[in-house]
Each structure stands twice: as structure tokens, then as C-alpha cells.
Design an enzyme around this catalytic site. Structure first.
Site, PDB file in Angstrom:
ATOM      1  N   SER A  86       0.830  -1.194   0.000  1.00 53.70           N
ATOM      2  CA  SER A  86       0.000   0.000   0.000  1.00 53.70           C
ATOM      3  C   SER A  86       0.874   1.258   0.000  1.00 53.70           C
ATOM      4  CB  SER A  86      -0.962  -0.035   1.191  1.00 53.70           C
ATOM      5  OG  SER A  86      -1.966   0.931   1.064  1.00 53.70           O
ATOM      6  N   ASP A 220      -9.377  -4.081  -5.790  1.00 56.43           N
ATOM      7  CA  ASP A 220      -8.725  -3.173  -4.855  1.00 56.43           C
ATOM      8  C   ASP A 220      -9.284  -1.758  -5.042  1.00 56.43           C
ATOM      9  OD1 ASP A 220      -7.063  -1.684  -3.250  1.00 56.43           O
ATOM     10  OD2 ASP A 220      -5.252  -2.739  -3.832  1.00 56.43           O
ATOM     11  N   HIS A 249      -6.944  -6.097  -0.688  1.00 58.66           N
ATOM     12  CA  HIS A 249      -5.887  -5.124  -0.395  1.00 58.66           C
ATOM     13  C   HIS A 249      -5.214  -5.436   0.935  1.00 58.66           C
ATOM     14  CE1 HIS A 249      -3.948  -1.145  -0.808  1.00 58.66           C
ATOM     15  NE2 HIS A 249      -4.070  -1.085   0.510  1.00 58.66           N
TER      16      HIS A 249
END
Length: 273
Positions: A86, A220, A249
Site C-alpha cells: 500500500s 482493490d 488489499h
């Protein structure tokens, strides 16, 4: 922040160090002392980090915090394999740009939020909250932190389980993050991400393309499939992959082991360096 030394089967050990004036938790696999005998170091930069002084828990502060950790605690000759998830992927690209002398063998970008975060489906929902209503959320978060750990555990299982089978090993660490300070720091940094993660850093990517592996999700909401198609078109020769396993995610909640095995397969050749 987590780091692993290849070839070790020791149990993980937690240590606390001061870095950039902040008390920093380090989860280590292998020797507790990093020294020149280590040929390769895995440095894992997850989705968020909490610290305590100045702006070290802001986005720029977190980038400098990771660079300071490497300069102070890792010998210059150490080869690095960086694994980001991320916003950790954005931090990695910034680290590469700011310190070209880092000896990086590979940088693995898992579900990378490296561009146009506020324009993503999740970003459109969270930007008003993180940028304009952050202080309003502090009181309920503080009240949540006062609840018994048993209740917090049940709530975490309910919220993050959903249709997936939750990995129960993540429950207790998540409970530990449900404190007022951690939540406030995370929301502060999240607001900065919405404002500052704008255009993709194509120059850094182009100059280091052979070292980078990108892995995008198919469902996502932080980096939609269109972002995968865009970067694939801009860098057709890059190692840019689209998930075929349905991982979400926040894969650590139910597929951490599977993703770890997959990453090791990708970088197996680099481990022999």
C-alpha cells in the site's frame, strides 16, 4: 517496521530503538544485531507506522524515518530487498529517489498506492473524513480504545472477517493498535496521503524498472485495475502483475502466508546473490 534476514529460522524478536527521535518497534528474524556479515536484508514497509515526535508520523517523516534507520542500523554494503504494501510502496519509491546509493536488489510493490489516491473509490470516501473531519472521529476512537480487549477482538473479527476466513494471528496485534494515539497518527498520515500522493513517479520507476515488481489487485478500491492497465501501458517491459488469486488489499488478514510464499518465488534468484 519489520525486517528479516534470509536463511534464518529463528523465532521473531521484538526490539525498540529510537530513530528520528521516535520510539520505533522493530520485528526481527535472525540475529538481533545487524552487522556486515549479512549479505541480504529484507526490509518490509507495511501500510502504516506510528511514532511520536515532530512530524515523524507524517508521510515525509515516515520516508525519512526509514532512510535514517538504514543509515544508522544497516551497513552500507548490505544488499537490500524491499517489500512494500500500500503506502509502503510510495515510501519505497521515495527512498530510492532520495538515496540512489542504496544497494537494492529488488523492490516488491504489493497493492501499490503510488498515485491518485484521492481519486480512487476508497479515496473519494475517505478524503473528506481524513482531511476535513479527522478531529470529529477522535472521540469515538478514544472511546473505542477504552473497551475491554475481548470486546475489541470480537469487533475486529466481525469487521474484518466478512466473507473471508480471518487469520486469527492478526487479531491481537490489531487490538494493540486500537489506542487513541495510534488511531490519531494513522488518520493524520492518511490525510497527508490523500493530499500528496498524486501523480505516479515515472522517472524513478523508469530509472529502476529492472529492480521493481508491481502486484495489483483485481478488487482493490485503493488502486483500481485501471491503474494497473495505465502503468502496464507506460512500462510494457516492466514486471507488473495482476492478482489471479482474489487477494484483497489487506491481504495480511487472511492470506499473509500465501503472499509471502509468492514473493519468495519471485525473488528466488536474487537471494543467491
Amino acid at each position: 517496521m519489520e525486517n528479516m534476514v534470509t536463511g534464518s529460522r529463528d523465532e521473531p524478536q521484538t526490539d525498540f530503538i529510537f530513530c528520528c527521535g521516535a520510539n520505533t518497534e522493530v520485528l526481527k528474524f535472525g540475529s538481533c544485531q545487524l552487522h556486515s556479515g549479512h549479505k541480504i536484508l529484507f526490509l518490509i514497509i507495511p501500510d502504516a507506522s506510528s511514532a511520536a515526535e515532530a512530524d515523524v508520523f507524517g508521510l515525509n517523516g515516515q520516508i525519512e524515518h526509514k532512510l535514517a534507520f538504514l543509515r544508522k542500523h544497516v551497513p552500507k554494503e548490505t544488499n537490500l530487498i524491499l517489500v512494500g504494501h500500500s503506502i509502503g510502496c510510495y515510501i519505497i519509491l521515495e527512498m530510492i529517489k532520495r538515496d540512489p546509493e542504496l544497494k537494492i536488489l529488488k523492490a516488491v510493490m504489493l497493492f501499490p498506492t503510488i498515485e491518485r489516491m484521492a481519486q480512487t473509490p476508497q479515496g473519494k470516501v475517505m478524503t473528506p473524513v481524513l482531511c476535513h473531519m479527522r478531529y470529529v472521529a477522535y472521540l469515538p476512537l478514544f472511546l473505542l480504545s477504552l473497551l475491554p480487549d475481548r470486546f475489541k477482538s470480537s469487533l475486529i473479527k466481525l469487521v474484518f472477517g466478512g466473507i473471508h476466513s480471518l487469520d486469527l494471528t492478526v487479531v491481537q496485534p490489531t487490538v494493540g493498535l486500537l489506542t487513541g494515539d495510534c488511531a490519531a497518527n494513522a488518520m493524520y498520515m492518511g490525510g497527508q496521503e490523500m493530499k500528496n500522493v498524486l501523480e505516479r513517479d515515472n522517472i524513478t520507476i523508469k530509472n529502476n524498472l529492472e529492480k521493481l515488481i508491481f502486484y495489483y489487485g483485481t478488487t482493490d478500491h485503493w488502486c483500481p485495475v485501471q491503474y494497473y492497465l495505465d502503468i502496464k501501458q507506460d512500462f510494457p517491459h516492466g514486471d507488473i502483475r495482476l492478482c489471479e488469486n482474489g487477494f484483497r488489499h489487506a491481504f495480511v488478514l487472511d492470506a499473509g502466508g500465501e503472499v509471502a510464499k509468492m514473493v519468495v518465488e519471485w525473488i528466488h534468484g536474487d537471494l543467491k546473490t
